[in-house]
Design an enzyme around this catalytic site. Structure first.
Site, short mmCIF file in Angstrom:
data_model
loop_
_atom_site.label_atom_id
_atom_site.label_comp_id
_atom_site.label_asym_id
_atom_site.label_seq_id
_atom_site.Cartn_x
_atom_site.Cartn_y
_atom_site.Cartn_z
CG HIS B 57 -0.57 0.58 1.11
ND1 HIS B 57 -0.87 0.82 -0.20
CD2 HIS B 57 -1.19 1.55 1.83
CE1 HIS B 57 -1.63 1.91 -0.28
NE2 HIS B 57 -1.85 2.36 0.94
CG HIS B 219 -3.80 5.23 -2.18
ND1 HIS B 219 -2.69 6.03 -2.19
CD2 HIS B 219 -3.93 4.78 -0.91
CE1 HIS B 219 -2.18 6.08 -0.96
NE2 HIS B 219 -2.91 5.33 -0.17
#
Lengths: 333, 333
Positions: B57, B219
């Site tokens: 991320h 994700h």
């Protein structure tokens, strides 16, 4: 072609509107133009700095407009030089009575159009000088260039010449500082995947599942060599070796490094590249004073990265570390 | 799989090394751990702030460590929760005698592991509180979550709670400020292309040439709806409408906006999104005080973007605009 756009013809215009709004603390769009100028102009009597080129390299160039860097950035269409009249608008916005330095990347169209704009500005009584960045060691000539191309190293020119202008250096001095950066900066990049120019609608080249292009530019052009994908450290070693050999970088040198994503390569992977750069620098006795890791000079959504090395002297280091406040680069006081 | 990596098993470890080196003005890696802590610890007697989660991320979470934001960030493997022992290391590093607030995104693994780490820390005499961010309006439950997922809005929590901790608020007050952000922040995203988790080696889903996934998480999971690609303004209108309806955003409201690239979507396209956000805000009477446009909470090299809206009151606005100095977010004094 899958892109977050409305009409192909409006991509640059609409994007400039949105970025100008979001970057309002630093820039304003000069109405009716493709120019982003500082939201708050620098004091009169200071040298102005203008850069620009095709769009598709964001945050270049509007992201570098603000205190300590550019006074105005001129955007062409995607991968297309801005026109002389647009550049002239940028020069006018950057002129505060002490002349304007244009930082141009070495592409035939850019150099020509900045030249014409400079002539027009001179007719208006604005003193203009131009420096041409040619940091890409991959090619001597290319489809778009006579001589080496200008790529990510240009951002270090913006930062350092911008700091010189901000502290009050005169035009000749700011130009000389910029030339000193150009003489000491080298870059090279590679691509894992191409990009798609909106107006063209298909990828600029195709690559097999295990192939990469080494020695790419920033306009979606293929590199100088196609080869199999290798380990990150091998790729990084090659880029770093090419760049530092060309620079004749000596042990004990103080350097600034940029690990630049071409667009789609994530920071997670850039970290792996940065790690190797620090390892090699330690082995070779190079002292990394500053490392910029992120997206600085992109080629739309191309996957890949470039490495830039700048040899520093004390003055260049001080100017690189001087305060700056732009949308993309901020150095605290 | 085409990535700039060495071995799949070393991706996170090597990347943390490289980012810690490049981000040395702000962070240091605690040896033998996946924790990036502040290079210069805050004064004792101030509340510490810890966040973290899976890697992939970036710049979350290490990019947000520094003055005015986090004290430590804990990285798990790609898209995998950090383990309790790693989180405990982060909490220890962030503890300066006034307790530690953990900012957790709502995923079952993250919440559980942060809970366990908090218990362990309490046994060591460290006071710990936890807030759980659940800003994603796309789903009520997901594969990885009971309740709404935490996504990009988390970065506003880091910034605002970090500023409260920096000015000396006590733990209960910092936690209350964080909860006020969570109560007033909503996000939603969409994807034009999936990403590839290194350990898996193939894309998390496949999409036709004209298809997008609406309501994706961070994700690589598919969204809640697959549909044809539309004009950027239509997509932006839908995301903005979902986000602001859920928030019950009233005319006259003061807001902060984030237009966040999921990874591969370039700033050129985010500008087009930002333009539309400003247009709609003007029509609806929302006052945008701050707009963050760029990569803040990515999903590897996924193409797409998310929109986050935070309703501000005077205190939240002041804390959002308070000074910060981290690798990824810097607000000048």
């Amino acid at each position: 072609m899958k892109k977050v756009i409305n009409e192909v013809d409006h991509v640059v215009d609409e994007s400039l509107d949105g970025l100008a709004a979001a970057f309002a603390p630093w820039v304003r769009r000069i109405e009716g133009t493709h120019v982003l100028a500082r939201a708050v102009a620098k004091p009169s009597g200071r040298v102005g700095l203008v850069s620009g080129g095709g769009s598709g390299h964001e945050p270049a160039h509007g992201g570098y407009v603000g205190e300590g860097m550019l006074d105005a950035a001129v955007a062409g269409e995607v991968f297309t030089s801005p026109t002389p009249d647009q550049i002239l608008e940028g020069i006018r916005a950057a002129d505060h009575g002490a002349g304007v330095l244009c930082v141009v990347k070495n592409y035939t169209g850019d150099v020509m159009n900045f030249d014409i704009a400079a002539e027009l500005a001179k007719e208006e009584g604005i003193e203009v000088r131009q420096v041409v960045v040619n940091d890409d060691v991959a090619v001597e000539d290319s489809l778009y260039t006579s001589g080496r191309r200008g790529i990510a190293g240009t951002v270090f020119v913006h930062k350092i010449a911008g700091a010189a202008a901000e502290r009050g250096d005169d035009l000749a001095t700011v130009a000389a500082v910029a030339e000193r950066v150009i003489a000491n900066v080298r870059s090279m990049g590679l691509a894992l995947a191409p990009c798609t120019v909106p107006a063209r609608g298909e990828p600029t080249f195709t690559l097999g599942e295990d192939e990469i292009e080494v020695g790419i530019g920033i306009h979606g052009e293929p590199g100088v060599r196609r080869e199999p994908l290798r380990r990150a450290d091998d790729l990084t070693d090659e880029l770093l070796d090419r760049v530092t050999s060309d620079l004749g970088l000596e042990s004990g040198a103080s350097i600034a490094v940029m690990v630049n994503s071409m667009g789609a390569t994530p920071l997670l992977e850039l970290g792996i590249v940065a790690r190797r750069v620090y390892q090699v620098a330690a082995e070779r006795g190079w002292h990394i004073r500053t490392a910029w890791v992120g997206e600085y000079m992109t080629s739309l959504e191309m996957a890949g990265y470039s490495i830039t090395v700048l040899r520093l002297d004390d003055e260049l280091a001080a100017l690189l570390e001087a305060p700056a406040s732009t949308a993309a680069v901020r150095v605290a006081r």
